[in-house]
Design a protein around this motif. Structure first.
Motif, PDB file in Angstrom:
ATOM      1  N   LEU A  45      57.856   1.989  45.462  1.00 48.21           N
ATOM      2  CA  LEU A  45      56.789   1.023  45.932  1.00 48.21           C
ATOM      3  C   LEU A  45      55.850   0.755  45.086  1.00 48.21           C
ATOM      4  CD1 LEU A  45      56.673   2.773  49.629  1.00 48.21           C
ATOM      5  CD2 LEU A  45      58.154   0.913  48.898  1.00 48.21           C
ATOM      6  N   ARG A  46      55.366  -0.496  45.195  1.00 46.70           N
ATOM      7  CA  ARG A  46      54.424  -1.026  44.212  1.00 46.70           C
ATOM      8  C   ARG A  46      53.158  -1.169  45.022  1.00 46.70           C
ATOM      9  NH1 ARG A  46      58.651  -3.604  42.999  1.00 46.70           N
ATOM     10  NH2 ARG A  46      57.821  -5.586  43.876  1.00 46.70           N
ATOM     11  N   HIS A  47      52.009  -0.939  44.795  1.00 48.94           N
ATOM     12  CA  HIS A  47      50.815  -1.284  45.477  1.00 48.94           C
ATOM     13  C   HIS A  47      50.217  -2.609  45.169  1.00 48.94           C
ATOM     14  CE1 HIS A  47      46.457  -0.538  46.689  1.00 48.94           C
ATOM     15  NE2 HIS A  47      47.327   0.239  47.580  1.00 48.94           N
ATOM     16  N   ALA A  48      50.173  -3.449  46.386  1.00 47.47           N
ATOM     17  CA  ALA A  48      50.002  -4.827  46.308  1.00 47.47           C
ATOM     18  C   ALA A  48      48.646  -5.281  46.756  1.00 47.47           C
ATOM     19  CB  ALA A  48      50.887  -5.416  47.455  1.00 47.47           C
ATOM     20  N   GLY A  49      47.830  -4.313  47.139  1.00 43.62           N
ATOM     21  CA  GLY A  49      46.474  -4.687  47.497  1.00 43.62           C
ATOM     22  C   GLY A  49      45.855  -3.754  48.361  1.00 43.62           C
ATOM     23  N   LEU A  50      44.321  -3.696  48.557  1.00 43.73           N
ATOM     24  CA  LEU A  50      43.723  -3.051  49.472  1.00 43.73           C
ATOM     25  C   LEU A  50      42.482  -3.853  50.082  1.00 43.73           C
ATOM     26  CD1 LEU A  50      43.093   0.093  50.647  1.00 43.73           C
ATOM     27  CD2 LEU A  50      41.388  -0.167  48.949  1.00 43.73           C
ATOM     28  N   SER A  51      42.475  -3.952  51.372  1.00 41.34           N
ATOM     29  CA  SER A  51      41.014  -4.735  51.931  1.00 41.34           C
ATOM     30  C   SER A  51      40.520  -3.401  52.719  1.00 41.34           C
ATOM     31  CB  SER A  51      41.684  -5.564  52.869  1.00 41.34           C
ATOM     32  OG  SER A  51      42.208  -6.704  52.047  1.00 41.34           O
ATOM     33  N   VAL A  52      39.081  -3.143  52.460  1.00 38.87           N
ATOM     34  CA  VAL A  52      38.076  -2.493  53.533  1.00 38.87           C
ATOM     35  C   VAL A  52      37.504  -3.214  54.272  1.00 38.87           C
ATOM     36  CG1 VAL A  52      36.261  -0.722  53.433  1.00 38.87           C
ATOM     37  CG2 VAL A  52      38.008  -0.781  51.569  1.00 38.87           C
ATOM     38  N   TYR A  53      37.674  -3.269  55.709  1.00 41.69           N
ATOM     39  CA  TYR A  53      37.117  -3.727  56.566  1.00 41.69           C
ATOM     40  C   TYR A  53      35.768  -3.418  57.247  1.00 41.69           C
ATOM     41  CZ  TYR A  53      41.359  -6.663  56.456  1.00 41.69           C
ATOM     42  OH  TYR A  53      42.504  -7.321  56.035  1.00 41.69           O
ATOM     43  N   GLU A  54      35.724  -1.971  57.349  1.00 46.88           N
ATOM     44  CA  GLU A  54      34.569  -1.187  57.852  1.00 46.88           C
ATOM     45  C   GLU A  54      34.529  -0.119  56.904  1.00 46.88           C
ATOM     46  OE1 GLU A  54      34.780  -0.039  61.695  1.00 46.88           O
ATOM     47  OE2 GLU A  54      35.242  -2.078  62.484  1.00 46.88           O
TER      48      GLU A  54
END
Length: 209
Positions: free
Chosen positions: A72-81
């Motif tokens: 698996l390749r990491h495709a992104g991260l979003s921090v909402y809180e």
């Protein structure tokens, strides 16, 4: 199946490098402490094992078979809180983690929503694919998309989200964008176009076709 290096973008880019088991690289001095702690938490074996197990689970839900062996390749991260930590474990916060790999006979992207509360972490499956729609907006748009799919496919009772693509990407902040959401409708693929229009004040309107 194993995880390849993770790439994380928050206030600064922090790369977690490794092979089958990721190890954290030394972040720069300008990286905020909460970002450092989240990076370290994501590099732990228990976190990576959770991601792998959820990848297999979503593969079973979508195509009825486990994912193919591979990485698996990491495709992104979003921090909402913002994520708060104590003793290296998250106490609170919400973030979405995205991965790409082989499933259902082809390359896919699965997106997972993590919610930390009182030291416990809950993981939920988001819409698969390359959607840029945040989780709360996904829920609202789904409430419109699913009844419309039901009208188009009255014989079907269950619609399983299987993929999403960006149809028209925004060129600037607050530009509208559109996505194609794909569902399994009782063994047949059904697609909905969802157009998002930011209101410039932190909200977003959507239209489902």
């Amino acid at each position: 199946m194993a995880l390849l290096p993770l790439a994380m973008l928050a206030l600064a880019l922090l790369v977690l490098a490794g092979s089958a088991s990721a190890q954290s690289a030394a972040p720069g001095k300008d990286v905020p402490e909460d970002v450092r702690q989240l990076a370290a938490f994501m590099a732990e074996d228990i976190y990576q094992e959770l991601v792998l197990s959820q990848w297999q689970r979503q593969s079973m839900e979508i195509c009825g078979e486990p994912a193919e062996p591979g990485v698996l390749r990491h495709a992104g991260l979003s921090v909402y809180e913002g994520v708060r930590f104590k003793g290296g474990k998250p106490l609170s916060g919400v973030w979405a983690d995205r991965y790409r790999g082989r499933a259902c006979g082809r390359e896919r992207q699965f997106n997972f929503l993590f919610t930390a509360q009182d030291g416990k972490v809950v993981i939920r499956h988001m819409l698969p694919g390359r959607t840029e729609c945040p989780p709360r907006l996904q829920i609202d748009a789904m409430k419109t998309a699913l009844p419309r799919l039901k009208k188009r496919h009255p014989q079907c009772e269950t619609f399983i989200p299987v993929d999403s693509e960006i149809e028209h990407a925004p060129k600037h902040v607050n530009d509208p964008w559109s996505e194609i959401w794909v569902f399994d409708a009782c063994g047949k693929l059904a697609a909905s176009r969802v157009t998002f229009t930011p209101d410039g004040q932190g909200g977003t309107y959507f239209k489902v076709e």
